[in-house]
Each structure stands twice: as C-alpha cells, then as structure tokens.
Design a protein around this motif. Sequence first.
Motif, mmCIF file in Angstrom:
data_model
loop_
_atom_site.group_PDB
_atom_site.id
_atom_site.type_symbol
_atom_site.label_atom_id
_atom_site.label_comp_id
_atom_site.label_asym_id
_atom_site.label_seq_id
_atom_site.Cartn_x
_atom_site.Cartn_y
_atom_site.Cartn_z
ATOM 1 N N PRO A 151 0.806 -1.232 0.000
ATOM 2 C CA PRO A 151 0.000 0.000 0.000
ATOM 3 C C PRO A 151 0.834 1.274 0.000
ATOM 4 O O PRO A 151 0.495 2.239 -0.683
ATOM 5 N N ALA A 152 1.940 1.307 0.767
ATOM 6 C CA ALA A 152 2.772 2.515 0.817
ATOM 7 C C ALA A 152 3.429 2.777 -0.530
ATOM 8 O O ALA A 152 3.507 3.928 -0.991
ATOM 9 N N PHE A 153 3.895 1.727 -1.182
ATOM 10 C CA PHE A 153 4.515 1.892 -2.495
ATOM 11 C C PHE A 153 3.488 2.353 -3.521
ATOM 12 O O PHE A 153 3.749 3.266 -4.310
ATOM 13 N N VAL A 154 2.317 1.722 -3.514
ATOM 14 C CA VAL A 154 1.266 2.087 -4.471
ATOM 15 C C VAL A 154 0.860 3.548 -4.294
ATOM 16 O O VAL A 154 0.651 4.282 -5.274
ATOM 17 N N LYS A 155 0.760 4.004 -3.039
ATOM 18 C CA LYS A 155 0.421 5.405 -2.787
ATOM 19 C C LYS A 155 1.467 6.329 -3.412
ATOM 20 O O LYS A 155 1.130 7.358 -4.024
ATOM 21 N N GLY A 156 2.746 5.956 -3.300
ATOM 22 C CA GLY A 156 3.795 6.753 -3.916
ATOM 23 C C GLY A 156 3.681 6.784 -5.425
ATOM 24 O O GLY A 156 3.849 7.839 -6.063
ATOM 25 N N VAL A 157 3.387 5.647 -6.033
ATOM 26 C CA VAL A 157 3.240 5.584 -7.488
ATOM 27 C C VAL A 157 2.092 6.465 -7.957
ATOM 28 O O VAL A 157 2.196 7.156 -8.984
ATOM 29 N N LYS A 158 1.000 6.480 -7.214
ATOM 30 C CA LYS A 158 -0.124 7.352 -7.576
ATOM 31 C C LYS A 158 0.300 8.816 -7.571
ATOM 32 O O LYS A 158 -0.122 9.604 -8.430
ATOM 33 N N GLY A 159 1.151 9.194 -6.610
ATOM 34 C CA GLY A 159 1.639 10.572 -6.571
ATOM 35 C C GLY A 159 2.560 10.907 -7.718
ATOM 36 O O GLY A 159 2.527 12.018 -8.260
ATOM 37 N N ILE A 160 3.388 9.944 -8.135
ATOM 38 C CA ILE A 160 4.310 10.165 -9.247
ATOM 39 C C ILE A 160 3.549 10.370 -10.552
ATOM 40 O O ILE A 160 3.910 11.198 -11.387
ATOM 41 N N THR A 161 2.489 9.601 -10.744
ATOM 42 C CA THR A 161 1.750 9.643 -12.007
ATOM 43 C C THR A 161 0.651 10.697 -12.024
ATOM 44 O O THR A 161 0.089 10.990 -13.083
ATOM 45 N N ILE A 191 -4.445 4.060 -12.707
ATOM 46 C CA ILE A 191 -3.626 3.897 -11.510
ATOM 47 C C ILE A 191 -4.243 4.637 -10.329
ATOM 48 O O ILE A 191 -4.167 4.185 -9.185
ATOM 49 N N ALA A 192 -4.877 5.783 -10.594
ATOM 50 C CA ALA A 192 -5.476 6.579 -9.517
ATOM 51 C C ALA A 192 -6.541 5.794 -8.756
ATOM 52 O O ALA A 192 -6.772 6.042 -7.568
ATOM 53 N N THR A 193 -7.206 4.845 -9.418
ATOM 54 C CA THR A 193 -8.247 4.051 -8.754
ATOM 55 C C THR A 193 -7.776 2.640 -8.410
ATOM 56 O O THR A 193 -8.556 1.833 -7.904
ATOM 57 N N TYR A 194 -6.515 2.353 -8.681
ATOM 58 C CA TYR A 194 -5.983 1.007 -8.442
ATOM 59 C C TYR A 194 -5.922 0.698 -6.956
ATOM 60 O O TYR A 194 -5.420 1.487 -6.159
ATOM 61 N N ASP A 195 -6.446 -0.435 -6.575
ATOM 62 C CA ASP A 195 -6.394 -0.893 -5.195
ATOM 63 C C ASP A 195 -5.828 -2.303 -5.193
ATOM 64 O O ASP A 195 -6.483 -3.231 -5.665
ATOM 65 N N PRO A 196 -4.612 -2.492 -4.687
ATOM 66 C CA PRO A 196 -4.003 -3.827 -4.738
ATOM 67 C C PRO A 196 -4.761 -4.871 -3.932
ATOM 68 O O PRO A 196 -4.570 -6.066 -4.137
ATOM 69 N N GLU A 197 -5.624 -4.436 -3.018
ATOM 70 C CA GLU A 197 -6.358 -5.390 -2.184
ATOM 71 C C GLU A 197 -7.773 -5.647 -2.683
ATOM 72 O O GLU A 197 -8.504 -6.443 -2.094
ATOM 73 N N SER A 198 -8.172 -4.968 -3.751
ATOM 74 C CA SER A 198 -9.535 -5.126 -4.233
ATOM 75 C C SER A 198 -9.691 -6.452 -4.971
ATOM 76 O O SER A 198 -8.940 -6.764 -5.884
ATOM 77 N N THR A 199 -10.653 -7.243 -4.566
ATOM 78 C CA THR A 199 -10.938 -8.509 -5.243
ATOM 79 C C THR A 199 -12.363 -8.523 -5.780
ATOM 80 O O THR A 199 -12.887 -9.564 -6.143
ATOM 81 N N GLN A 200 -12.990 -7.347 -5.800
ATOM 82 C CA GLN A 200 -14.389 -7.292 -6.181
ATOM 83 C C GLN A 200 -14.590 -6.573 -7.518
ATOM 84 O O GLN A 200 -15.679 -6.093 -7.802
#
Length: 297
Positions: A151-161, A191-200
């Motif tokens: 989650p911390a890495f993904v949050k950073g990627v969202k900020g970069i993009t 990427i802005a809506t990407y959730d690595p934990e979403s399975t739905q």
Amino acid sequence: MTANRRTAAQMTLAYDGPALADHSMDAATLGNALVQLAAATAAAREAIDPGSETSLTVDVTRPGSFDIILTLTHTWHAVVDALIGDDTTAIANATGIAGAIIGAIGLIRHRARHGTPERTTPAPDGGMTVAWADGTTITATGDALRLMTDPAFVKGVKGITAPVDGAGVTDMTIAGGSETERIDAADAEAIATYDPESTQETTGDVTKIIQVLDLSFRRNGKWRVTDGTMPPCFVAMEDAAFSARMDDGEEFSKGDVLKAVMRVRRGIGRDGVMYERWDAITKVIEHRHAGRQTPLF
C-alpha cells in the motif's frame, strides 16, 4: 564485524506535454511528485531489504527537455569477514531496488488497465511471468511482485503519475538501467483508482452516448470522452471497423457525438466506495457530427 556498504544507481524521471514546452513545470506539482517518488523508494527499500537505508537525490536536469536525473543510493549494514572482506548479509543493491521500482510500476499499470491476470507461471530466476487475457505478458522479479501489492509503495506511485492529465502533461517516463516504463493519461487515470487489495472488480459492457473532447489517430492513441455526467476520461478506441472508416476518409472532429458500447470496470476500493472506470470504446453504433441540428439518436 559490521561495516556499511553503499551502491548507487541512476534513474531518469521525465514528463512530457504541451504545458512543458518551455521546459518548466509547476514547482508544487513537481515537488509533490518527487516527494512521492522518495516515499515509494523508501517503501521499496523496506519491503526488499529491511534495516538498510536509501537516499534519492536530484542531480541535474537535461538541457532542452524536462528529464530529471536521480541517484538512488542504497546503504546496508553488512557483516564482513575480517580476513577476506566478503559481505555475508548483503541482500539487495541500488540497481536491484531501482529495477524493482520500475518493474512494479509496470505491473501496476497493467493490473490497473487490464484487471486481474489470467494466469501466472514461475520464471527461472525466482520471479513470475504474469499473463492477461489480451495476450499481454510481463516477466517480473519477486521484488517487483511484492511491491505492486504494497500500500505505501502504491500510494507513492499514484503521486508520481498524478501530474499526467492528458492535456498539459501527456505522459511520464521512468527509466533506469535496462528498465523503462511509460505512463500515459489513460494509465494514470487507471492507476489513480488502483487498489491492490480489491478482489471485487468486475468488467462489463454498457451502451452510452458520449461526446469526444479529444481524439487520436495514432496507433494505440487514447480518446478523451464524456457522457455529460461523469468527469472526462481517456479510453482506447477498439472498434477496428470504425477506425477503418476514418482511415478511408470519414469526417470526424472534436465535439462529435457517438452512441457506443463501452467496456466498464467496476469495483469496491479499500475505503468501501464503489468506483467505475471506462476502459475502451468497443463498438460504435452511431456517429453524429458536432453542430448539426439533428435528433440525438
């Protein structure tokens, strides 16, 4: 005994678009992107080599462009044999962390755009080959695979993009060593809506009346559209027959209206809020030119 060991690797972060024609960029936008890149780097270090240290410094910008050259320095605390001087506990180096960061960004881009992979198979080096239903395959290291769910890495990627809006800033490229990833406006939006934990997440088709705000005739170019209720978004044009009609000379311009079948992804994020994202125009049912006084379908 213990000793510090350091390695360094260079990465390049580049933004491109009409807003950057004079090779300048809003300081607040750039500053936030660099802060988020530093945060993503720290998250990568913690996931790959806990207990070590990293630093990310801006070295220089290339003249005549908006490329930022970054140096990633990785420091680990190694146990060293006093006689032979070999490191016995070094887990990662700067080049490996930089490669994992860029590789994970690529995985996130594909996961955000194409949904859940169809299959995964082990790779010889301990990584994994990830395949999607559209035929896209990526062979990734184990480190990159771990980062795409952090989650911390993904949050950073969202900020970069985040600066990539498709209008003033059309794309971003991050590169280092043999790894390169390019993010366009449609990628950034996904990427802005990407959730690595979403399975739905589910995928379906919906028929919409949409207006084309911007269009691209380039191969794999993205179209910016709206239905008047949702914010404008970028989608792929996947109707080959309609594209062929345009290639044959059918008139088309900004502001034209389409009745079209859209591919839509829906899911529930970690915050419990449902999201909906348009991915592509899969079939154009009807085309109306802007400004013509005719009934709307």
